[in-house]
Design an enzyme around this catalytic site. Sequence first.
Site, PDB file in Angstrom:
ATOM      1  N   ASN A 198      48.498  11.665  74.269  1.00  0.00           N
ATOM      2  CA  ASN A 198      48.709  13.131  74.189  1.00  0.00           C
ATOM      3  C   ASN A 198      49.940  12.979  73.522  1.00  0.00           C
ATOM      4  O   ASN A 198      50.267  12.243  72.712  1.00  0.00           O
ATOM      5  CB  ASN A 198      49.302  13.576  76.319  1.00  0.00           C
ATOM      6  CG  ASN A 198      50.505  12.019  76.656  1.00  0.00           C
ATOM      7  OD1 ASN A 198      51.463  12.014  75.884  1.00  0.00           O
ATOM      8  ND2 ASN A 198      50.528  12.046  78.125  1.00  0.00           N
ATOM      9  N   GLU A 201      52.861  10.822  74.109  1.00  0.00           N
ATOM     10  CA  GLU A 201      52.723   9.910  73.726  1.00  0.00           C
ATOM     11  C   GLU A 201      52.500   9.767  71.716  1.00  0.00           C
ATOM     12  O   GLU A 201      52.786   8.427  71.219  1.00  0.00           O
ATOM     13  CB  GLU A 201      51.051   9.129  74.165  1.00  0.00           C
ATOM     14  CG  GLU A 201      51.785   8.919  75.189  1.00  0.00           C
ATOM     15  CD  GLU A 201      50.799   8.984  76.672  1.00  0.00           C
ATOM     16  OE1 GLU A 201      50.384   8.148  78.055  1.00  0.00           O
ATOM     17  OE2 GLU A 201      49.239   9.453  75.972  1.00  0.00           O
ATOM     18  N   ASP A 267      42.145  10.237  82.856  1.00  0.00           N
ATOM     19  CA  ASP A 267      41.305   8.985  83.639  1.00  0.00           C
ATOM     20  C   ASP A 267      39.474  10.046  83.594  1.00  0.00           C
ATOM     21  O   ASP A 267      38.728   8.996  82.995  1.00  0.00           O
ATOM     22  CB  ASP A 267      41.097   8.704  85.381  1.00  0.00           C
ATOM     23  CG  ASP A 267      42.555   7.767  85.195  1.00  0.00           C
ATOM     24  OD1 ASP A 267      42.765   6.633  84.503  1.00  0.00           O
ATOM     25  OD2 ASP A 267      42.702   7.916  86.835  1.00  0.00           O
TER      26      ASP A 267
END
Length: 332
Positions: A198, A201, A267
Amino acid sequence: MKMINIEKKPKILVIGDLMIDSYLIGKCDRIALDAPVPIVDVKEEKDELGGAGNVIRNLASLGAKVSVMSVVGDDDNAKLLKHMLDEEGTKSFLLVQKGRNTSKKTRIMTSNQQIFRFDHESRNNISFDNVKKLYEKLQEKIKAYDVILLADYGKGILTRDFTQKIISYANKNNVKTIVDPHGTDYSKYQGAYLIIPNRDEATAATGIEIENNDRLLDVLKEIKNKFQTHEAIVTLSEQGVALLKENKLVVLPTVPLEVYDVAGSGDTLLASIGFALALDNTLTASLEFANLATGVVLRKPGTGTVSIEEIQSDQVYLDRKIIERNLSCQVK
């Protein structure tokens, strides 16, 4: 928007940190006398696959043939985890490591809110012997998979050595590896087909603050060049997904319908991108599919799953809205 090719059931291997998400759900209307803490009168208990297990749940819901490789503890949670994987129709290769705790996160819920969580888990790296056994199994089975998904939650399954072995061997056999990363050192994922960070990150991994589109383009180029990935993307939350295409920035926007709960959306993103790429769709088409899949899950409480039927329903709705918008513009 064109629906992806879904003519067959892809064969997908998930390697990563398996967990059990446990929920104790009840009513809270009083405080304990012996300590200033709320008392929850538990009315419901439920267990779900979490971590890499939630990726598996989403893949199974989409219709993929799923296999998993991981390490668990020698405990009752491992037995429950194996039973839950069997119920999803997953082919499991799970090694037992004595002294290791199978990850289980227990959440206390009341009025649709989490008020407390306690964890049973181990976060140390798995043994060298288990890395060797998992890698040997991968070498034996590599030809059976269309795509490998690495779901890294920092619990010690995807050690640096093991991760590099997976990626290197997959590349030799022309099998794509797609990574949901953990931490800030992405060198362990070097050579992967795709890493899915993201915005925060990506900034931490590259050291580049994403202040505008120029910096975002710099981040995408840095990820691809520094970590030698085949493709480069950055997820942008409600703004969609940014990707590097022919060395230029492309942003595929989401079409927000409603957001109920963001839990587990990462996920779903990993699962849906892997599902689409395993069917030989382009990255752009796969990301558009993943945007729709994630949009469905965001409207569900907890760590929900998504089906092809739900995605197709959303696509029809969105296509109709696009047509209505275009017709409105023409009338004006």
